[in-house]
Design a protein around this motif. Sequence first.
Motif, short mmCIF file in Angstrom:
data_model
loop_
_atom_site.label_atom_id
_atom_site.label_comp_id
_atom_site.label_asym_id
_atom_site.label_seq_id
_atom_site.Cartn_x
_atom_site.Cartn_y
_atom_site.Cartn_z
N HIS A 143 53.00 21.39 56.14
CA HIS A 143 52.51 22.77 56.07
C HIS A 143 53.12 23.45 54.85
CE1 HIS A 143 51.84 27.00 57.15
NE2 HIS A 143 50.86 26.55 57.93
N GLU A 144 52.33 24.28 54.18
CA GLU A 144 52.77 24.89 52.94
C GLU A 144 54.04 25.73 53.10
OE1 GLU A 144 49.78 27.49 51.40
OE2 GLU A 144 49.49 28.55 53.31
N TYR B 6 46.08 18.24 59.72
CA TYR B 6 45.23 18.77 58.64
C TYR B 6 43.78 18.84 59.12
CZ TYR B 6 42.84 19.05 54.12
OH TYR B 6 42.04 19.43 53.07
N MET C 182 54.78 30.99 61.19
CA MET C 182 53.49 30.91 60.49
C MET C 182 52.66 32.17 60.71
SD MET C 182 52.29 27.01 61.36
CE MET C 182 53.41 25.61 61.24
N TRP D 2 45.16 21.54 65.21
CA TRP D 2 45.72 22.88 65.08
C TRP D 2 44.85 23.97 65.69
CZ3 TRP D 2 50.55 23.36 64.67
CH2 TRP D 2 51.13 24.61 64.44
N TYR E 258 44.50 26.60 57.72
CA TYR E 258 45.70 26.90 58.48
C TYR E 258 46.97 26.73 57.65
CZ TYR E 258 42.35 26.35 62.29
OH TYR E 258 41.25 26.46 63.11
N PHE F 58 47.84 23.71 56.09
CA PHE F 58 48.32 22.33 56.06
C PHE F 58 47.85 21.62 54.80
CE2 PHE F 58 48.81 23.24 60.56
CZ PHE F 58 50.00 22.60 60.86
N THR G 102 45.25 23.23 50.51
CA THR G 102 45.56 23.39 51.94
C THR G 102 44.27 23.63 52.71
OG1 THR G 102 45.82 25.80 51.83
CG2 THR G 102 47.77 24.45 51.35
N PHE H 246 56.93 20.43 60.69
CA PHE H 246 55.65 20.59 59.98
C PHE H 246 55.82 20.37 58.47
CE2 PHE H 246 55.56 23.27 63.80
CZ PHE H 246 54.53 22.65 64.48
#
Length: 361
Positions: free
Chosen positions: A157-158, A59, A200, A277, A51, A53, A48, A154
């Motif tokens: 995003h993790e 990203y 987040m 981002w 942030y 992503f 990632t 998203f």
Amino acid sequence: RNKSGGKRRISCQMSLMSGTLESLSGLGEDGSSVGSDSEINGLTVRRTDKYGFLGGNQYSDGGDKEVRVEVARQREMKWLDMFANWDKWIKHRFQKVKLRCRKGVPSSLRSKAWQLLSNSQELLLANPGKFEVSLSQGEAKWLDIIEKDLHRQFPFHEMFAARGGHGQQDLYRILKAYTIYRPDEGYCQAQAPVAAVLLMHMPAEQAFWCLVQICEKYLPGYYSAGLEAIQLDGEIFFSLLRRTCPMAYRHLKKFKIDPILYMTEWFMCIFSRTLPWACVLRVWDMFFCEGVKIVFRVGLVLLKQMLGSVDKLRELQGMYETMERLRNISPDMIREDILVQEVSVCECVCLVPCFCFCSQP
């Protein structure tokens, strides 16, 4: 010929509006989830960015400007001092708070800062247990729609990459709770990415009350059926564009591109699906402090950047080319420091009413 041309323009507008709503639903290139937990834990997953992503348009490749450690520490200490005497700072030194928000809230303190700036922390303390109680209820039609939208928020995003993962579960809880809290409004698809950004940065209950403040104090009426508020603000926005960037205004007027075709996603999602981002976070810092006028300013800056010169307009010979540019803003076209600087000097938009709960007129 005139009737035929009019029909073609209406058809184009309808097609573009459909695309706008589809984009708002999260459909499109980034509209599918990365997949299941096994895929997330498998060999296909990349590292990632800072942030969270895993990939996608937002990203970061590590090219963002880094703040020196000692500078970051100094900023954190200043914010901690403000937290300790928050009411005094807001009442007597608001201009200093605004300046520090424009410089960017330290990432480690962003959760606390957003809650204090929005007054959502006060709402949370005044309504103990209300969030959890609301989760035992819910109207079936909203719950089905919410569930279908979860994997579209998203997906790179993790927190939200895994179907049924903790991020998606918390997002479901927040959106469901809002339909109970405001049954007359129900659920709007644009609330999902906004709630996801909040998640987040903070736990679900805090994110819920922050979402309530955004919907009721910052952007009242934006998420109601019919989009009347966003259409009205679209007219205001277009008149401001005429004053700040006549070239962009004339171009959009020429091809009959109504503001609602591009600003729906920009404004309702507070640019969370539009900008790089690092820019998103800086915009949200200013937005929570200064209110809706920041959203107007960012929109005006973007149109000036993309449509504000003869060279840029040469590439955009029609409605579709222009809409494609507005919907897919290249990260190369907007840098974090330039965006904040341009937003700060866009003084004409101070005439726009500010619904920020804590800001001054």
